[in-house]
Enzyme design. Sequence first.
Site, PDB file in Angstrom:
ATOM      1  N   ASP A  10       0.963  -1.214   0.061  1.00  0.00           N
ATOM      2  CA  ASP A  10      -0.028   0.014   0.022  1.00  0.00           C
ATOM      3  C   ASP A  10       0.761   1.305  -0.177  1.00  0.00           C
ATOM      4  O   ASP A  10       1.910   1.141   0.421  1.00  0.00           O
ATOM      5  CB  ASP A  10      -0.979   0.008   1.146  1.00  0.00           C
ATOM      6  CG  ASP A  10      -1.658   1.150   1.269  1.00  0.00           C
ATOM      7  OD1 ASP A  10      -2.507   1.617   0.514  1.00  0.00           O
ATOM      8  OD2 ASP A  10      -1.758   2.036   2.331  1.00  0.00           O
ATOM      9  N   ASP A  12      -0.242   5.197   0.420  1.00  0.00           N
ATOM     10  CA  ASP A  12      -0.681   6.284   1.504  1.00  0.00           C
ATOM     11  C   ASP A  12      -0.795   5.757   2.986  1.00  0.00           C
ATOM     12  O   ASP A  12      -1.525   4.844   3.183  1.00  0.00           O
ATOM     13  CB  ASP A  12      -1.862   7.073   1.162  1.00  0.00           C
ATOM     14  CG  ASP A  12      -1.684   8.686   1.649  1.00  0.00           C
ATOM     15  OD1 ASP A  12      -0.756   8.694   2.503  1.00  0.00           O
ATOM     16  OD2 ASP A  12      -2.593   9.441   1.342  1.00  0.00           O
TER      17      ASP A  12
HETATM   18 MG    MG Z   1      -2.967   3.146   3.153  1.00  0.00          MG
END
Ligand code: MG
Length: 255
Positions: A10, A12
């Site tokens: 992932d 952010d």
């Molecule tokens: Mg995230």
Amino acid sequence: MTRYRGYLIDLDGTLFKGEEVISSGLRFIDELEKRGLAYLYFTNNSFRKPEQVAEKLQGFGYPATPDQVVTSAQATAVYLQNRLGAPSVYPVGGKGLKDALTEVGCRFTEHHPDAVVVGIDPSFTYDKMKTACLAIRAGAKFFATNGDLMLPSDEGLLPGNGSLCAGITAATGVQPTFIGKPEQPIVDYALSRLQTSVQETLIVGDNLLTDIQAGVNSGMDTLLVFGGVTTEEEYRKSSIQATYSVYDLMEWNFI
Ligand SMILES: [Mg+2]
């Protein structure tokens, strides 16, 4: 600890937070590179094109190329191509979504599209919502790049794509088919790109409801990193559990 050959990571909250790089993310990716392990940057964001995502990551110092980026827009486009051929589409969303749909051969129309596809759209308007709702009522299939209700930002929690879709669902009574994390289609798509199996791949992320739930749904192991969306306190109370959890990615033991 199991040796994973592939990592879906992932962005952010995991590799950066807003406009700030997470330095242990840089070291984590560096370790993957040194060990020659396969990995992809794995995002629910459909707004940006892979080139733009890679550029943003490069700005933080990550060795990212566009072909290492998996977006929910790409996963949605490939899903539509596989399930419906290349349907006519009324798209709501950014350039990332529209380009991905065009690349698989979809053409765009407001008039009797086969499908309505909704991704995050900061220029969402009543007119777009109206066109989407009328098309769905006329029989168009309804797809959503992802169902995130909220989008963390420096200003606070903003409405996410799931909230836009909830309005369309309220007006039509039709639920979309969600493609992004935590749903299976984006995981299937990412694994097909990574060329690793469910058993040998690890999902890494900061969000229990998307990253970790994606692993639970698809039978993949997961690594939750605190400091992003999900707090340790929320995690301790949750019925969703990651295979591993760390405060910092540097705690991860690759061997
Ligand atoms: Mg995230």
